[in-house]
Design a protein around this motif. Structure first.
Motif, PDB file in Angstrom:
ATOM      1  N   ARG A 133     -39.223 -53.185 -11.701  1.00 16.31           N
ATOM      2  CA  ARG A 133     -37.602 -52.866 -12.014  1.00 16.31           C
ATOM      3  C   ARG A 133     -37.099 -52.190 -10.717  1.00 16.31           C
ATOM      4  N   LEU A 134     -37.839 -51.105 -10.158  1.00 12.44           N
ATOM      5  CA  LEU A 134     -37.335 -50.134  -9.049  1.00 12.44           C
ATOM      6  C   LEU A 134     -37.196 -51.047  -7.968  1.00 12.44           C
ATOM      7  N   SER A 135     -38.066 -52.010  -7.670  1.00 14.06           N
ATOM      8  CA  SER A 135     -37.487 -53.040  -6.604  1.00 14.06           C
ATOM      9  C   SER A 135     -36.392 -54.052  -6.782  1.00 14.06           C
ATOM     10  N   GLU A 136     -36.268 -54.430  -8.160  1.00  9.45           N
ATOM     11  CA  GLU A 136     -35.072 -54.952  -8.369  1.00  9.45           C
ATOM     12  C   GLU A 136     -33.822 -54.326  -8.159  1.00  9.45           C
ATOM     13  N   LEU A 137     -33.917 -53.165  -8.444  1.00 12.83           N
ATOM     14  CA  LEU A 137     -32.678 -52.140  -8.373  1.00 12.83           C
ATOM     15  C   LEU A 137     -32.647 -51.613  -6.721  1.00 12.83           C
ATOM     16  N   SER A 138     -33.435 -52.206  -6.085  1.00 15.42           N
ATOM     17  CA  SER A 138     -33.663 -51.683  -4.634  1.00 15.42           C
ATOM     18  C   SER A 138     -33.814 -50.231  -4.225  1.00 15.42           C
ATOM     19  N   LEU A 139     -34.456 -49.699  -5.357  1.00 12.10           N
ATOM     20  CA  LEU A 139     -34.781 -48.283  -5.053  1.00 12.10           C
ATOM     21  C   LEU A 139     -36.415 -48.366  -4.558  1.00 12.10           C
ATOM     22  N   LEU A 140     -36.970 -49.242  -4.515  1.00  7.16           N
ATOM     23  CA  LEU A 140     -38.677 -49.044  -3.956  1.00  7.16           C
ATOM     24  C   LEU A 140     -38.662 -50.625  -3.320  1.00  7.16           C
ATOM     25  N   ASP A 141     -39.290 -50.346  -2.123  1.00  9.35           N
ATOM     26  CA  ASP A 141     -39.862 -51.673  -1.258  1.00  9.35           C
ATOM     27  C   ASP A 141     -41.388 -51.614  -1.530  1.00  9.35           C
ATOM     28  N   PHE A 142     -41.769 -52.314  -2.704  1.00  5.66           N
ATOM     29  CA  PHE A 142     -43.305 -52.597  -3.157  1.00  5.66           C
ATOM     30  C   PHE A 142     -43.949 -53.029  -1.788  1.00  5.66           C
ATOM     31  N   SER A 327     -22.765 -66.905  -1.595  1.00  4.77           N
ATOM     32  CA  SER A 327     -21.856 -65.668  -1.564  1.00  4.77           C
ATOM     33  C   SER A 327     -22.414 -64.322  -1.437  1.00  4.77           C
ATOM     34  N   VAL A 328     -23.498 -63.956  -2.185  1.00  3.47           N
ATOM     35  CA  VAL A 328     -23.799 -62.332  -2.330  1.00  3.47           C
ATOM     36  C   VAL A 328     -24.425 -62.052  -0.990  1.00  3.47           C
ATOM     37  N   GLU A 329     -24.283 -60.829  -0.890  1.00  2.26           N
ATOM     38  CA  GLU A 329     -24.796 -60.199   0.534  1.00  2.26           C
ATOM     39  C   GLU A 329     -26.433 -60.438   0.471  1.00  2.26           C
ATOM     40  N   PRO A 330     -26.891 -60.690   1.500  1.00  2.00           N
ATOM     41  CA  PRO A 330     -28.437 -61.004   1.484  1.00  2.00           C
ATOM     42  C   PRO A 330     -29.303 -59.628   1.257  1.00  2.00           C
ATOM     43  N   HIS A 331     -30.165 -59.578   0.199  1.00  2.00           N
ATOM     44  CA  HIS A 331     -30.961 -58.460  -0.057  1.00  2.00           C
ATOM     45  C   HIS A 331     -32.069 -59.149  -1.050  1.00  2.00           C
ATOM     46  N   GLY A 332     -33.173 -58.485  -0.870  1.00  2.00           N
ATOM     47  CA  GLY A 332     -34.474 -59.146  -1.514  1.00  2.00           C
ATOM     48  C   GLY A 332     -35.455 -57.988  -2.083  1.00  2.00           C
ATOM     49  N   ARG A 333     -36.438 -58.474  -2.827  1.00  2.00           N
ATOM     50  CA  ARG A 333     -37.321 -57.855  -3.653  1.00  2.00           C
ATOM     51  C   ARG A 333     -38.201 -56.809  -2.716  1.00  2.00           C
ATOM     52  N   ASN A 334     -38.792 -57.490  -1.508  1.00  2.00           N
ATOM     53  CA  ASN A 334     -39.722 -57.127  -0.577  1.00  2.00           C
ATOM     54  C   ASN A 334     -39.243 -57.045   0.679  1.00  2.00           C
TER      55      ASN A 334
END
Length: 549
Positions: A133-142, A327-334
């Motif tokens: 969940r934290l990764s999904e919220l961009s609060l943690l890079d597992f 169209s969304v700005e590039p961002h990822g889970r890892n």
């Protein structure tokens, strides 16, 4: 008119309050919703949607808002108001989606999910799901975390050699080749200093870890390649290898199961593969980059009679859905893993690998990639087997040769839609390709300047089609004339327009095909134009033709 929705879903919850709902149950429901997508809770409505009213002790909106804030950590700020429905008062509670993990004051962490029958329920959020969940919220890079139990000896020197070779072959960041092994590991975040010692990160083990240690330390990092012909399994392999080795294996398998055909283009022969290698590579990179490594599932690549499927554990990350993929700005889970793959040359450096996936289908005139079967548990990419549209391939190739560069993805999308739907308005284009109407207009105007697209009509009814030049190249002049006026221009005007497009001549068969009428009807129209002095008959019988005066 009923204000309250008829049924529950992931973002709508009904709670009965006839017997005064326990405050802790109310807070539990709110915590589950804020830890998922947020939503609205209607207090005073039964599960079947029947309105029964809010209890008098919950009819105080400010009191309920204070209750929720006091019983959640960190405090959740909800909005509450009394609404009237079917003669009853109902408390409508609007719940925001939290940007962190929320718990009740007695320590419960809950989330919301859909059951098999489609109805929602609250369930515990287990410790291993918190990182997800934290990764999904961009609060943690597992992927940047040190992997518990791992040590430097778990990194395979042979895989590091493979990594350096990939940088050379894939035109990665050449500066990395000047570094020694320790500096290289630090630069790519394969290791991290902890208590004065270098320790492997999740990214390090995934990319260059020893296979036996990957199986032991990261049992979730599995992948599979499957080929089916009808009901017969031709290939079915599973791996727990480091990702760099896995990419090479998958690419070699793909070459064997991805036949090519050739298109003659002048003196050149253009190879056309069954599946675009660039799209396959980016789809595979995305699957490994953005998968949820806390889920004990497999990244699976399957080829069957229908097409190519790449499935990756973990749904779309927060902020990404089917309508904004392009169209969304590039961002990822890892992020650490994604950055390493970009720097060594395996992934698209701009983060727009999704453009390559779409481009791989469009440039061959094939159906667009399909993500519609993705769920909250899986992202599934499907690329359909389809015959290439040779005329479309040639049009794209001609234009890109003229420009000296590739067409942008939005222009390719516009051309793809026009090739298939023939005639569309700006609004229809925007809705079809999920791109802002103003941006679509900009791309259409550039394509008009290039001579690939033209507009017909005016005002709100203005539509766009492929140009006369394109239709002529595709040997479909009749199709062009039909698109430019079949609904507005009289038959005689259409016939004259067709004659003009065909060098000033037309036949009875041409007119019949254009207007979908019989040969005798076509003859009468041509005779009328001859009597008016606009056409002249040349020849007799089957060889007869009509020339413009």
């Amino acid at each position: 008119m009923r204000i309250i929705p008829q049924s529950e879903n992931l973002e709508i919850e009904f709670k009965s309050d006839r017997k005064k709902l326990n405050d802790n149950e109310l807070v539990d429901a709110i915590v589950g919703m804020t830890n998922t997508d947020g939503g609205v809770l209607y207090l005073g409505v039964e599960d079947d949607g029947k309105v029964t009213g809010v209890h008098k002790q919950h009819a105080d909106e400010i009191g309920v808002m204070a209750l929720v804030a006091n019983k959640t950590v960190p405090s959740v700020s909800v909005r509450a108001e009394i609404i009237a429905e079917d003669g009853f008062e109902v408390l409508k509670i609007e719940i925001p989606m939290s940007k962190t993990i929320v718990a009740t004051t007695d320590g419960k962490i809950l989330k919301r999910r859909l059951k098999v029958d489609g109805t929602p329920e609250n369930v515990p959020m287990y410790p291993f799901e918190i990182n997800t969940r934290l990764s999904e919220l961009s609060l943690l890079d597992f992927s940047a975390q040190v992997l518990p139990g791992a040590c430097l000896s778990d990194l395979d020197p042979n895989e590091r050699v493979r990594l350096r070779n990939i940088i050379k072959m894939r035109k990665g960041d050449k500066s990395l080749l000047e570094l020694n092994d320790e500096e290289l590991d630090k630069a790519l975040r394969l290791v991290k200093e902890e208590n004065g010692h270098l320790m492997p990160t999740v990214t390090g083990i995934l990319l260059i870890g020893k296979e036996d240690r990957i199986e032991e330390l990261m049992p979730t990092a599995k992948s599979g390649f499957q080929v089916l012909e009808g009901t017969q399994v031709r290939l079915n392999e599973q791996f727990s290898k480091p990702l760099l080795a896995t990419f090479e294996i998958f690419e070699n398998y793909m070459k064997a199961w991805n036949p090519e055909r050739e298109m003659e283009y002048g003196l050149l022969r253009i190879p056309i593969p069954e599946f675009s290698p660039a799209a396959f590579r980016e789809g595979l990179v995305n699957a490994f980059c953005h998968r949820d490594y806390s889920i004990l599932q497999t990244v699976r690549l399957a080829i069957d009679d229908e097409g190519l499927t790449i499935s990756s554990p973990g749904g779309f990350i927060e902020g990404i859905n089917l309508t904004n993929l392009l169209s969304v700005e590039p961002h990822g889970r890892n992020p650490a893993l994604a950055d390493a793959l970009k720097r060594i040359g395996l992934a698209e450096r701009t983060g727009r690998g999704i453009d390559r996936i779409y481009e791989g289908s469009i440039i061959y005139g094939r159906p667009l990639p399909d993500y519609s079967e993705s769920t909250e548990r899986y992202v599934k990419l499907f690329i359909q087997r389809a015959e290439p549209d040779m005329a479309f391939v040639q049009m794209i190739s001609n234009e890109e040769n003229r420009m000296g560069r590739s067409l942008p993805i939005n222009s390719l999308l516009v051309l793809s839609v026009l090739q298939k739907q023939r005639r569309v308005t700006l609004r229809e284009l925007a809705e079809t390709i999920y791109v802002n109407e103003n941006r679509v207009k900009t791309n259409v105007e550039k394509l008009m300047e290039s001579g690939l697209v033209e507009g017909t009509g005016s005002g709100k009814g203005r539509a766009y089609i492929l140009s006369a030049k394109v239709y002529k190249t595709q040997d479909n002049v009749i199709g062009y004339v039909r698109q430019t006026g079949i609904d507005r221009v009289k038959y005689e005007e259409l016939v004259l327009k067709l004659a003009m497009q065909q060098g000033g001549t037309v036949t009875r068969d041409n007119v019949g095909e254009l207007l979908n009428i019989s040969s005798s009807q076509a003859y009468r129209i041509l005779k009328k134009l001859t009597n008016k002095g606009k056409l002249v008959l040349v020849g007799k019988g089957r060889s007869a033709r009509y020339n413009m005066v």
